[in-house]
Design an enzyme around this catalytic site. Structure first.
Site, PDB file in Angstrom:
ATOM      1  N   LYS A   1      38.804  43.061  30.165  1.00  0.00           N
ATOM      2  CA  LYS A   1      39.797  43.055  30.743  1.00  0.00           C
ATOM      3  C   LYS A   1      40.155  41.930  31.484  1.00  0.00           C
ATOM      4  O   LYS A   1      39.048  41.365  32.201  1.00  0.00           O
ATOM      5  CB  LYS A   1      40.214  44.186  32.052  1.00  0.00           C
ATOM      6  CG  LYS A   1      41.284  44.242  32.684  1.00  0.00           C
ATOM      7  CD  LYS A   1      41.441  45.442  33.824  1.00  0.00           C
ATOM      8  CE  LYS A   1      42.367  45.289  34.540  1.00  0.00           C
ATOM      9  NZ  LYS A   1      42.410  46.222  35.747  1.00  0.00           N
TER      10      LYS A   1
ATOM     11  N   GLU B   1      48.370  49.095  47.366  1.00  0.00           N
ATOM     12  CA  GLU B   1      46.691  49.407  47.028  1.00  0.00           C
ATOM     13  C   GLU B   1      45.830  48.941  48.315  1.00  0.00           C
ATOM     14  O   GLU B   1      45.890  47.723  48.758  1.00  0.00           O
ATOM     15  CB  GLU B   1      46.476  48.351  45.786  1.00  0.00           C
ATOM     16  CG  GLU B   1      44.776  48.598  45.429  1.00  0.00           C
ATOM     17  CD  GLU B   1      44.615  48.142  44.070  1.00  0.00           C
ATOM     18  OE1 GLU B   1      43.502  48.529  43.426  1.00  0.00           O
ATOM     19  OE2 GLU B   1      45.664  47.617  43.303  1.00  0.00           O
TER      20      GLU B   1
END
Length: 439
Positions: A201, A246
């Site tokens: 990723k 987050e």
């Protein structure tokens, strides 16, 4: 933004005198801030707000967060603190923001304000911080103004007065660095590299830019963000303004917590389509895989610091005003006395904002992003004198320069089956908080 007259870039350790006293409830912190250089950390109306700079510490390079942690310990040891409130955010605190990349030209900073206003759990307080070994340097313009407004020089109990908001404004944020075609081409290249190499990723970002006139009141954008995204951390630190969903790490009385977000879907237009979007996200193999990479990176970084670290078995869908995210909460007990800054150092960068494996992902980011991320996707938050603190990943944010140039950032996690057009659309959704706050 004009640099305040009290900016101190410490070459040694500056001794600070700190006093926290209780106040009647202060329901709104933003009106007390400097209109051009706000300093704030709030969520659901609670948090801390700073006025002026008593101390500024600057860092660069691969060890920037570790250097900040060491410098903070030295600053705490040299401080004299009187704290009559004793709750998270009282006593000696510093706001911080750190560059994403080890090679970034952006400066990472810890800022100790001259005045801190705080509100938590129905309690409010004021903290006044004074350098005891540098008393001849005048206080900042904001602090001097608030002192003049109070009308009693030297008072340590009166509350600074709120400042009237400036006129409304509307900005048009335009693509910079990568346009739609350029970003989709970068995503396609990343997908090709992932399929051909040992890379799982990579997170690719793009920019929007605008210019904020010097008379504009940055606090207006903060109010829009805080009201529109109350479950996020709304922050302003050294020109970095945003509202992040987050939590990188939170430390409170020996307990460490984090929230990992990876995997995104737009909200539906009505209840039925919204429910379908959440279900599609929960069932997406692509998003679930991306999420697992992010959770694993956080667990691996925190396990050396917590013997009983635990994460929820399955991610849950987190609802924000414009997006659904896959989310996992992580919690444990600190076993080695690390501070929140130490843990931010251990965690950064997570797979949620860099990729997996991290070194290879960062190298590809440097190759495919034609700009320096600066502090975007780096840690932003605050640390207390006891090492406790709250740090988020700087997402849904924009950096404002002294001349008024505004650069917003948004990224998407790219994996083997990513579709370039969908990833571009995801970044567009993630730009929405900043575009609406300033535009």
């Amino acid at each position: 933004m004009t640099a305040p007259s009290t900016t101190r870039r410490a070459t040694g350790v500056t001794a600070l005198s700190v006093e926290t006293t209780p106040l009647d409830d202060v329901r709104h912190l933003v009106p007390f801030l400097d209109s051009r250089r706000p300093l704030v950390w709030i969520r659901k109306g609670e948090g801390i707000a700073g006025i002026g700079e008593a101390l500024r510490l600057e860092f660069r390079g691969p060890d920037r967060i570790r250097q900040a942690s060491d410098a903070w310990r030295a600053t705490v040891q040299a401080a004299t603190v009187t704290d009559a409130v004793r709750t998270p955010g009282t006593g000696l605190v510093a706001f911080g923001t750190f560059a994403f990349d080890d090679e970034s030209s952006a400066t990472s900073v810890l800022i100790v304000p001259e005045v801190v206003l705080g509100r938590r759990g129905g309690r409010s307080w004021i903290t006044r911080i004074t350098p005891t070994d540098d008393a001849a340097i005048p206080e900042s313009d904001a602090a001097a103004s608030s002192r003049a407004d109070r009308g009693r020089p030297g008072s340590r109990t009166d509350l600074p007065r709120p400042i009237a908001f400036g006129d409304e404004y509307r900005l048009s944020l335009l693509p910079a660095g990568l346009d739609e075609g350029g970003y989709e081409a970068a995503v396609a290249t990343a997908v090709e590299r992932i399929r051909e190499h040992d890379l799982s990723k990579v997170v690719l970002a793009r920019e929007l830019s605008a210019h904020l006139p010097l008379e504009s009141d940055v606090r207006r954008a903060l109010v829009e963000l805080a009201l529109g995204y109350p479950d996020c951390w709304t922050f302003a630190v050294d020109g970095l303004v945003g509202s992040s969903p987050e939590t990188l790490v939170r430390v409170h009385h020996g307990t460490v917590t984090a929230r990992v977000l990876a995997g995104t879907m737009s909200r539906g237009r009505d209840a039925e389509s919204d429910r379908a979007s959440a279900e599609a996200l929960a069932g997406s193999a692509k998003d679930q895989g991306e999420h697992r990479f992010a959770v694993s990176s956080v667990l691996d970084a925190l396990r050396p610091h917590s013997a009983d670290l635990a994460a929820s078995d399955e991610p849950f869908t987190l609802k924000l005003p414009n997006l659904w995210h896959l989310a996992t909460d992580i919690a444990g007990t600190l076993s080695d006395g690390s501070s929140s800054l130490d843990l931010a150092d251990a965690l950064h960068p997570t797979a949620a904002v860099a990729g997996t494996p991290t070194p290879e992902a960062v190298a590809l980011i440097r190759e495919l992003e034609p700009f320096d991320r600066g502090r975007y996707a780096g840690p932003v938050g605050w640390v207390g004198g006891d090492g406790d603190g709250e740090w988020a990943i700087a997402l849904r944010c924009a950096q404002l320069t002294e001349s008024g140039d505004l650069t917003a950032y948004a990224g998407a996690g790219i994996v083997a089956d990513s579709d370039p057009a969908r990833e571009y659309a995801e970044t567009t959704m993630k730009f929405r908080p900043i575009v609406e706050a300033f535009g």
